[in-house]
Design an enzyme around this catalytic site. Structure first.
Site, PDB file in Angstrom:
ATOM      1  N   ARG A  55     -46.556  59.944  88.690  1.00 18.89           N
ATOM      2  CA  ARG A  55     -46.240  60.988  89.667  1.00 18.89           C
ATOM      3  C   ARG A  55     -45.517  62.174  89.024  1.00 18.89           C
ATOM      4  O   ARG A  55     -45.859  63.321  89.257  1.00 18.89           O
ATOM      5  CB  ARG A  55     -45.408  60.425  90.827  1.00 18.89           C
ATOM      6  CG  ARG A  55     -46.266  59.710  91.861  1.00 18.89           C
ATOM      7  CD  ARG A  55     -45.428  59.084  92.947  1.00 18.89           C
ATOM      8  NE  ARG A  55     -44.397  58.251  92.375  1.00 18.89           N
ATOM      9  CZ  ARG A  55     -43.100  58.395  92.601  1.00 18.89           C
ATOM     10  NH1 ARG A  55     -42.676  59.331  93.406  1.00 18.89           N
ATOM     11  NH2 ARG A  55     -42.237  57.592  92.052  1.00 18.89           N
ATOM     12  N   THR A  56     -44.550  61.882  88.197  1.00 22.78           N
ATOM     13  CA  THR A  56     -43.821  62.978  87.548  1.00 22.78           C
ATOM     14  C   THR A  56     -44.759  63.773  86.639  1.00 22.78           C
ATOM     15  O   THR A  56     -44.736  65.005  86.620  1.00 22.78           O
ATOM     16  CB  THR A  56     -42.631  62.414  86.737  1.00 22.78           C
ATOM     17  OG1 THR A  56     -41.786  61.711  87.623  1.00 22.78           O
ATOM     18  CG2 THR A  56     -41.846  63.526  86.068  1.00 22.78           C
ATOM     19  N   LYS A  84     -46.748  54.052  64.996  1.00 23.85           N
ATOM     20  CA  LYS A  84     -46.738  53.833  63.539  1.00 23.85           C
ATOM     21  C   LYS A  84     -45.320  53.854  62.998  1.00 23.85           C
ATOM     22  O   LYS A  84     -45.104  53.722  61.800  1.00 23.85           O
ATOM     23  CB  LYS A  84     -47.558  54.933  62.851  1.00 23.85           C
ATOM     24  CG  LYS A  84     -49.022  54.967  63.257  1.00 23.85           C
ATOM     25  CD  LYS A  84     -49.703  56.173  62.612  1.00 23.85           C
ATOM     26  CE  LYS A  84     -51.098  56.372  63.190  1.00 23.85           C
ATOM     27  NZ  LYS A  84     -51.636  57.714  62.876  1.00 23.85           N
ATOM     28  N   ARG A 105     -40.925  62.810  78.749  1.00 25.39           N
ATOM     29  CA  ARG A 105     -40.293  61.637  79.357  1.00 25.39           C
ATOM     30  C   ARG A 105     -40.214  60.571  78.273  1.00 25.39           C
ATOM     31  O   ARG A 105     -41.132  60.461  77.452  1.00 25.39           O
ATOM     32  CB  ARG A 105     -41.122  61.112  80.529  1.00 25.39           C
ATOM     33  CG  ARG A 105     -40.403  60.031  81.311  1.00 25.39           C
ATOM     34  CD  ARG A 105     -41.317  59.436  82.337  1.00 25.39           C
ATOM     35  NE  ARG A 105     -40.624  58.536  83.220  1.00 25.39           N
ATOM     36  CZ  ARG A 105     -40.127  58.878  84.401  1.00 25.39           C
ATOM     37  NH1 ARG A 105     -40.249  60.113  84.831  1.00 25.39           N
ATOM     38  NH2 ARG A 105     -39.528  57.993  85.148  1.00 25.39           N
ATOM     39  N   HIS A 133     -32.909  62.941  85.223  1.00 29.64           N
ATOM     40  CA  HIS A 133     -34.244  63.317  85.678  1.00 29.64           C
ATOM     41  C   HIS A 133     -34.039  64.611  86.464  1.00 29.64           C
ATOM     42  O   HIS A 133     -34.171  64.642  87.689  1.00 29.64           O
ATOM     43  CB  HIS A 133     -34.795  62.199  86.569  1.00 29.64           C
ATOM     44  CG  HIS A 133     -36.253  62.312  86.866  1.00 29.64           C
ATOM     45  ND1 HIS A 133     -37.058  63.282  86.318  1.00 29.64           N
ATOM     46  CD2 HIS A 133     -37.052  61.570  87.657  1.00 29.64           C
ATOM     47  CE1 HIS A 133     -38.295  63.127  86.769  1.00 29.64           C
ATOM     48  NE2 HIS A 133     -38.314  62.094  87.588  1.00 29.64           N
TER      49      HIS A 133
END
Lengths: 312, 155
Positions: A55-56, A84, A105, A133
């Site tokens: 959603r974000t 890696k 994020r 957030h």
């Protein structure tokens, strides 16, 4: 009009002052009312989701596209050099040489702050672990301003998981710039962290704990619901606790006409579906507002002048 | 007498005196982190006029600044620092909390990015004094994950 957010990193809601918050809300409101200029044309925005968050990510990417920006990036770190063993520092160094801004994020707390210090372009935090957030808080603030017509002197109740809920922490911090009165409704085990209570006390913000949801409904302008997570309790205890924090339409009878129910979503069972048809329900408008708030944020970070604000 | 000799025995360096007993080895560890080659003498549980017992640390050849000493403030808030040159105390000051601790303590939050990236940990320091209870609280906030911790978590 000078734009204080131009080229600024947006890592934590604490980095934004009252004027900057009001500016973002004002532009979000303008954007919602009418389409604005293509403020990201000729800009490449990197959408770097080291942790999946549909959603974000979709909300941010919609915001970029509506401002006619170009997108690069990834929706989780599975196919990136992170697997890696590349450090975040090196990844961000590289990405910042490709893009004009980075939306990121990350599952680790503090990742966005570190990225902002490494990157040569603005970094916008789309969530770093349980820490910050800020764009969620901006859409919460925009929704509150929109449904109440103001941000100052509001009575706001926070319900549910106040201990681990970062949306609650950030929103309480942001609203504390606007002289609120807070009511906390939570199980003993999920009370607000003491350092946040101390922060509020030092700022002279009035807050109190209420024992029942009904008590809060009748007093407040905003009822901010959050989910009590099952995994934090044993099943029997959860059944007992959760039932105390479920909002039903019948409980809204004594609410003030202007009272609105917000929720960062997704909800599970803390808001009964019958609340959806109530005039007090505002959580779906709140989710929609995410795109406008993010458009406003991106436009301000990437442009020194916003002509819609000059004309406002 | 023994204390006086401990200070006077240094030609050039620093003596950290009146370290609370039990904290001498923590201070030693911090100094070694800063300079693994430092020449250090540690005295534990020495007699002290004021407090009964104390720890004391001598560092040869290193003239501590206020900042150097501030890094020890969480462990030894009551210590005094004597900077010695040519056998004489050329500067004497109380240890004071700095505004920041950089690279000294790992963040107690195991999910903090500082554990997995090549960066020094960084904490801002705040103090609150409760006049009624006459208590003094020190809190450290991680620059990266923004969590706030009581100083007891670092001791």
């Amino acid at each position: 009009m000078p734009n204080p957010l131009y080229q600024k990193d947006i890592v934590s809601i604490r980095d934004l002052n009252q004027t900057e918050l009001e500016l973002i809300i004002q532009l979000a409101s303008i954007i919602k009312a009418q389409p604005v200029s293509p403020y990201l044309s000729n800009k490449v925005i990197a959408s770097c989701f080291f942790e999946a968050s549909t959603r974000t990510r979709l909300s941010f990417e919609t915001a970029v596209q509506r401002l006619q920006g170009s997108l690069i990036g990834f929706s989780d770190s599975a196919n990136t050099s992170t697997q890696k063993g590349e450090t975040l520092t090196d990844s961000i160094n590289m990405i910042s040489s490709y893009a004009d801004a980075i939306i990121m994020r990350h599952p680790k707390e503090g990742a966005a702050r570190l990225a902002a210090e490494v990157a040569t372009v603005p970094v916008i935090n789309g969530g770093d672990g349980a820490n910050q957030h800020p764009s969620q808080t901006l859409l919460d603030l925009f929704s509150i301003a929109e449904c109440q017509g103001r941000l100052t002197d509001l009575k706001v109740a926070f319900v549910g998981d106040l201990k681990y809920g970062r949306t609650v922490h950030s929103l309480a911090q942001a609203l504390s710039l606007f002289n609120p009165t807070f009511y906390f409704i939570a199980p003993e085990a999920l009370k607000m962290p003491s350092y946040l209570e101390q922060d509020l006390a030092e700022k002279g913000i009035s807050y109190q704990y209420l024992s029942s949801l009904e008590e809060g409904v009748e007093q407040v302008d905003i009822l901010y619901m959050t989910r009590v997570q099952k995994e934090r309790f044993d099943p029997t205890e959860y059944m007992h606790i959760a039932s105390k924090y479920i909002l039903t339409k019948a409980m809204l009878k004594g609410a003030k006409p202007n009272m609105r129910v917000l929720h960062p979503l997704p909800r599970v069972d803390e808001i009964h579906p019958d609340v959806d048809s109530s005039e007090h329900a505002y959580y779906f408008q709140q989710a929609e507002n995410g795109v406008y708030a993010r458009q406003a944020l991106l436009a301000l970070v990437m442009n020194e002048h916003i002509k819609e604000l000059d004309n406002a | 007498m023994r204390e006086t000799m401990a200070v006077e025995a240094i030609l050039k360096g620093t003596v950290i005196d009146h370290v609370p007993t039990g904290q001498g080895l923590n201070i030693l560890s911090l100094i070694q982190k800063r300079d693994p080659q430092a020449q250090i003498t540690v005295g534990l549980n020495l007699p002290s006029k004021g407090n009964g017992k104390k720890d004391i640390i001598k560092v040869e050849g290193w003239l501590f600044s206020q900042h150097d000493a501030g890094e020890m403030a969480l462990y030894a808030p009551t210590a005094t620092v004597n900077v010695i040159d040519n056998y004489a105390v050329v500067k004497k000051f109380k240890i004071e909390l700095p505004d920041q601790f950089v690279g000294l303590f790992a963040c107690p939050n195991s999910n903090c990015i500082s554990h997995t990236e090549p960066v020094a940990s960084r904490f801002s320091v705040s103090q609150t004094h409760n006049a009624e209870a006459n208590t003094h609280k020190v809190r450290l906030q991680c620059h990266f994950c923004e969590r706030t911790f009581s100083d007891s978590l670092f001791k």
